[in-house]
Scaffold this motif. Sequence first.
Motif, PDB file in Angstrom:
ATOM      1  N   LEU A 293       0.841  -0.994   0.280  1.00  0.00           N
ATOM      2  CA  LEU A 293      -0.134  -0.156   0.038  1.00  0.00           C
ATOM      3  C   LEU A 293       0.977   1.268  -0.038  1.00  0.00           C
ATOM      4  O   LEU A 293       1.762   1.326   0.846  1.00  0.00           O
ATOM      5  N   ASN A 294       0.545   2.034  -0.901  1.00  0.00           N
ATOM      6  CA  ASN A 294       1.717   3.198  -1.036  1.00  0.00           C
ATOM      7  C   ASN A 294       2.973   2.998  -1.165  1.00  0.00           C
ATOM      8  O   ASN A 294       3.706   3.652  -0.435  1.00  0.00           O
ATOM      9  N   GLY A 295       3.393   1.863  -1.767  1.00  0.00           N
ATOM     10  CA  GLY A 295       4.735   1.519  -1.805  1.00  0.00           C
ATOM     11  C   GLY A 295       5.154   0.574  -0.620  1.00  0.00           C
ATOM     12  O   GLY A 295       6.404   0.140  -0.629  1.00  0.00           O
ATOM     13  N   GLU A 296       4.436   0.699   0.452  1.00  0.00           N
ATOM     14  CA  GLU A 296       4.862   0.110   1.572  1.00  0.00           C
ATOM     15  C   GLU A 296       4.151  -1.341   1.716  1.00  0.00           C
ATOM     16  O   GLU A 296       2.908  -1.410   1.627  1.00  0.00           O
ATOM     17  N   PRO A 297       4.898  -2.394   2.172  1.00  0.00           N
ATOM     18  CA  PRO A 297       4.473  -3.828   2.352  1.00  0.00           C
ATOM     19  C   PRO A 297       3.756  -3.732   3.869  1.00  0.00           C
ATOM     20  O   PRO A 297       4.241  -3.211   4.874  1.00  0.00           O
ATOM     21  N   GLN A 298       2.443  -4.240   3.740  1.00  0.00           N
ATOM     22  CA  GLN A 298       1.559  -3.982   5.236  1.00  0.00           C
ATOM     23  C   GLN A 298       0.805  -5.380   5.179  1.00  0.00           C
ATOM     24  O   GLN A 298       0.520  -5.798   4.404  1.00  0.00           O
ATOM     25  N   TRP A 299       0.884  -5.979   6.636  1.00  0.00           N
ATOM     26  CA  TRP A 299       0.460  -7.188   6.666  1.00  0.00           C
ATOM     27  C   TRP A 299      -1.065  -7.333   7.007  1.00  0.00           C
ATOM     28  O   TRP A 299      -1.637  -8.353   7.032  1.00  0.00           O
ATOM     29  N   ASP A 300      -1.737  -6.176   7.286  1.00  0.00           N
ATOM     30  CA  ASP A 300      -2.985  -6.088   7.763  1.00  0.00           C
ATOM     31  C   ASP A 300      -3.988  -5.285   7.067  1.00  0.00           C
ATOM     32  O   ASP A 300      -5.044  -4.911   7.623  1.00  0.00           O
ATOM     33  N   SER A 301      -3.514  -4.728   5.742  1.00  0.00           N
ATOM     34  CA  SER A 301      -4.210  -3.715   5.193  1.00  0.00           C
ATOM     35  C   SER A 301      -5.141  -4.235   4.098  1.00  0.00           C
ATOM     36  O   SER A 301      -5.765  -3.506   3.303  1.00  0.00           O
ATOM     37  N   ALA A 302      -5.192  -5.407   3.746  1.00  0.00           N
ATOM     38  CA  ALA A 302      -5.895  -5.804   2.650  1.00  0.00           C
ATOM     39  C   ALA A 302      -7.383  -5.560   2.922  1.00  0.00           C
ATOM     40  O   ALA A 302      -8.032  -5.574   3.985  1.00  0.00           O
ATOM     41  N   GLN A 303      -7.912  -5.018   1.746  1.00  0.00           N
ATOM     42  CA  GLN A 303      -9.232  -4.577   1.483  1.00  0.00           C
ATOM     43  C   GLN A 303     -10.328  -5.887   1.347  1.00  0.00           C
ATOM     44  O   GLN A 303     -11.441  -5.770   1.528  1.00  0.00           O
ATOM     45  N   ASP A 304      -9.710  -6.768   0.737  1.00  0.00           N
ATOM     46  CA  ASP A 304     -10.527  -7.769   0.055  1.00  0.00           C
ATOM     47  C   ASP A 304      -9.781  -9.064  -0.348  1.00  0.00           C
ATOM     48  O   ASP A 304      -8.433  -9.075  -0.193  1.00  0.00           O
ATOM     49  N   LEU A 305     -10.647 -10.317  -0.329  1.00  0.00           N
ATOM     50  CA  LEU A 305      -9.710 -11.570  -0.417  1.00  0.00           C
ATOM     51  C   LEU A 305      -9.198 -11.427  -1.668  1.00  0.00           C
ATOM     52  O   LEU A 305      -9.734 -10.616  -2.721  1.00  0.00           O
ATOM     53  N   SER A 306      -8.133 -12.104  -1.873  1.00  0.00           N
ATOM     54  CA  SER A 306      -7.281 -12.194  -3.245  1.00  0.00           C
ATOM     55  C   SER A 306      -6.453 -13.362  -3.253  1.00  0.00           C
ATOM     56  O   SER A 306      -6.206 -14.256  -2.115  1.00  0.00           O
ATOM     57  N   GLY A 307      -5.790 -13.519  -4.193  1.00  0.00           N
ATOM     58  CA  GLY A 307      -4.604 -14.600  -4.212  1.00  0.00           C
ATOM     59  C   GLY A 307      -3.766 -14.414  -3.318  1.00  0.00           C
ATOM     60  O   GLY A 307      -2.837 -15.510  -2.962  1.00  0.00           O
ATOM     61  N   GLU A 308      -3.490 -13.323  -2.659  1.00  0.00           N
ATOM     62  CA  GLU A 308      -2.511 -13.193  -1.551  1.00  0.00           C
ATOM     63  C   GLU A 308      -3.272 -13.117  -0.205  1.00  0.00           C
ATOM     64  O   GLU A 308      -2.557 -12.631   0.737  1.00  0.00           O
ATOM     65  N   THR A 309      -4.656 -12.926   0.010  1.00  0.00           N
ATOM     66  CA  THR A 309      -4.991 -12.767   1.378  1.00  0.00           C
ATOM     67  C   THR A 309      -6.510 -13.695   1.340  1.00  0.00           C
ATOM     68  O   THR A 309      -7.548 -13.702   0.652  1.00  0.00           O
ATOM     69  N   LEU A 310      -6.399 -14.509   2.307  1.00  0.00           N
ATOM     70  CA  LEU A 310      -7.200 -15.446   2.537  1.00  0.00           C
ATOM     71  C   LEU A 310      -8.390 -14.938   3.531  1.00  0.00           C
ATOM     72  O   LEU A 310      -9.401 -15.867   3.820  1.00  0.00           O
ATOM     73  N   ASN A 311      -8.217 -14.041   4.436  1.00  0.00           N
ATOM     74  CA  ASN A 311      -8.931 -13.591   5.446  1.00  0.00           C
ATOM     75  C   ASN A 311      -8.873 -12.151   5.634  1.00  0.00           C
ATOM     76  O   ASN A 311      -7.920 -11.617   5.655  1.00  0.00           O
ATOM     77  N   VAL A 312     -10.033 -11.430   5.311  1.00  0.00           N
ATOM     78  CA  VAL A 312     -10.206 -10.082   5.641  1.00  0.00           C
ATOM     79  C   VAL A 312     -11.179  -9.599   6.533  1.00  0.00           C
ATOM     80  O   VAL A 312     -12.235 -10.325   6.772  1.00  0.00           O
ATOM     81  N   ILE A 313     -10.952  -8.514   7.385  1.00  0.00           N
ATOM     82  CA  ILE A 313     -11.925  -7.927   8.034  1.00  0.00           C
ATOM     83  C   ILE A 313     -12.450  -6.580   7.386  1.00  0.00           C
ATOM     84  O   ILE A 313     -11.798  -5.614   7.276  1.00  0.00           O
ATOM     85  N   LYS A 314     -13.741  -7.055   7.150  1.00  0.00           N
ATOM     86  CA  LYS A 314     -14.194  -5.739   6.421  1.00  0.00           C
ATOM     87  C   LYS A 314     -15.405  -4.722   7.520  1.00  0.00           C
ATOM     88  O   LYS A 314     -15.435  -5.140   8.573  1.00  0.00           O
TER      89      LYS A 314
END
Length: 325
Positions: free
Chosen positions: A67-88
Amino acid sequence: MKRREFLKTALGGSAGVLCGGGLAEARPNLEPAPEAVGMLFDATLCVGCKACVAKCKEVNGMPPTVLNGEPQWDSAQDLSGETLNVIKIYTEGKGSTKDMVKDGFAFEKRSCMHCVDPGCVSACPCTAMRRDPITGIVTHHPDACIGCRNCMVACPYNVPQFEYNKVFGQIHKCQLCNQAGVERIDKGQMTGCAEACPTGATLFGSRKALLAEAKRRMALKAGDTYSYPRGDVRKPDSMHEKKVPVYQQHIWGETEAGGTNVLHISAIPFDKLDMPPLGSRSAASISEGVQHTLYSYLALPAIALAGLAFAVKKNTDDEGEGDGS
Ligand code: SF4
Ligand code: SF4
Ligand code: SF4
């Protein structure tokens, strides 16, 4: 007869034979697996810390979200091939009061629901999606997957995600932390997200025990104090006391589309949390029932032929009338 009318007539004739003849029968929903395990997400306990999102990535070896060029472990907005769990986040109006519909906000977890009768398993042509017959855990097996993406269409929760950004992309989804190389459940551990959750909002356990816990919470009086377990509902790491909120009298996943092993409860109605409108029948039970009926009676070719023959006859008769002969 024009081509479109021809096809409509042919399909109409076929459907008439199929339905009128009573050939299409749905099979019953599958029952929960004998030792089904899952999770209970209580949205009223969730504080939106996203420790579960980061832990999920760690356990599953998933990369951080950039996000904004920074790696972040908890900022995913939605499920994706790289994120299996999100809090909306749900917000309405001023979004100032937790768990209130008006001017309120709430958190909602999105990950695989581990359906009791999973549409993804039914739709997969090469058994790359599998439901464990003992635990009910639904897992994806990349070695068998041909990338057809039928599972994405068949899932009512839009869970399976394809890596469109890779040349040889794969499907990804939550495996309840029990896939090859992780196997937390087989080793007697709980899921990563439940382990990381500081409030017990994500609780692990057997489906039976989690459903009983959810029902217990439904019966509590709002404003009373209740001791909430954290970790595994059958042997909690700790308990913490909290005032009981006004729960919706609805345990999501008790019956929806045949039920799920991941259950949700909330103070906000589920339609406002973007859960899909689902009846109690699983789509898999209906579609497999129809397929089974068709193939077991070898009816499909006969029905198609009957429809076509009817259409050809109608066409011939109409032409004859038009000629005045
Ligand atoms: S939520 Fe979707 S991916 Fe998960 S088991 Fe159900 S149908 Fe399959
Ligand atoms: S069960 Fe495991 S894979 Fe599934 S959401 Fe939780 S941490 Fe992620
Ligand atoms: S770790 Fe627990 S409290 Fe924090 S966001 Fe996840 S479910 Fe909510």
